[in-house]
Design an enzyme around this catalytic site. Structure first.
Site: not given
Length: 264
Positions: A121-122, A139
């Site tokens: 994520h991100d 992440g």
């Protein structure tokens, strides 16, 4: 002839250009958008708020847009955004963003992503990168343009990798990797600069020479980092052709996290 295999399960709310091809047994969720000319292989799952651009080639057995592997995630409408002309080989997993950061995982254009790559994520991935098999990004990792990750490279969360950098196979990155640097090891250590890659991308001899001088200041002359930065700053006057390269290095070093530091 339809470009969508009859066994594919596509939610009626999904937005697919009429030229998109979808292979057998692929599942596409209601919030997915796919641009013209993209092909999706067999047995893929595309879900979440996922937007995919034009002329991508997504091979079989990929999972794109699943929720982040983050215990704090509670169903927020975070995103995965993939640009144009990317090749995504088998068994890759790209997660959507998380509400604790920018809420989007983003991949740019013209990237070559090999099998078993994980983007958590991100993560932000630029353009024209190459991720060899089993490259793994935790992440919040940022990867700039023209980066090459060797097979089985593992990148710690919140690490940044500068443009034109390169990792050797099985490298383990706990610190930021500055632009142009080639690294290897567990943990990774700087070995050289990506001179051959720069020449292939049309860097002039003067620009390559400036990159060599930056490498010497950072890694060869036993300077403290602040002193190395000052020496690099002076390269613009001596080699004006490399002003943009020097500025990119100085900008990267100026954003260095005190907790992580850089690969040295």
């Amino acid at each position: 002839m339809s470009l969508i295999h009859p066994t594919a399960l596509i939610d009626p709310a999904a937005e697919l250009d009429s030229s998109v091809g979808v292979g057998p047994y692929t599942v596409i969720g209601p919030h997915v958008k796919i641009g013209a000319g993209t092909t999706v292989g067999a047995h893929c799952v595309l879900e979440g708020h996922t937007t995919i651009g034009r002329d991508n080639r997504i091979f079989q057995f990929n999972s794109l847009g699943a929720i982040p592997q983050d215990k704090k995630y509670a169903g927020e409408p975070c995103e995965l955004v993939i640009g144009d002309r990317n090749t995504i080989r088998e068994f890759c997993t790209f997660n959507i963003g998380s509400p604790g950061d920018r809420a989007v995982t983003k991949v740019g254009n013209d990237n070559w992503i090999m099998a078993y790559v994980h983007l958590a994520h991100d993560c932000l991935v630029g353009n024209n990168t190459i991720f060899a098999n089993n490259s793994q990004l935790a992440g919040h990792v940022v990867v700039d343009d023209w980066v090459i990750l060797g097979g089985f490279t593992v990148v710690h969360q919140f690490v940044r990798i500068g443009a034109h950098a390169m990792t050797a196979m099985c490298s383990l990155l706990f610190a930021d990797l500055p632009p142009f640097v080639m690294c290897q090891g567990q943990p990774a250590q700087a070995r050289s600069m990506n001179f051959e890659g720069l020449r292939r991308r049309g860097f002039s001899p003067e620009r390559v020479s400036a990159v060599k001088a930056m490498h010497k200041a950072l890694y060869r002359d036993d300077l403290k980092l602040d002193d190395a930065i000052e020496r690099i700053r002076g390269l613009t006057e001596r080699t004006p052709e490399a002003a943009s390269d020097v500025a990119m290095m100085l900008d990267f070093l100026g954003q260095m996290s005190p907790q992580r530091g850089i690969v040295r």
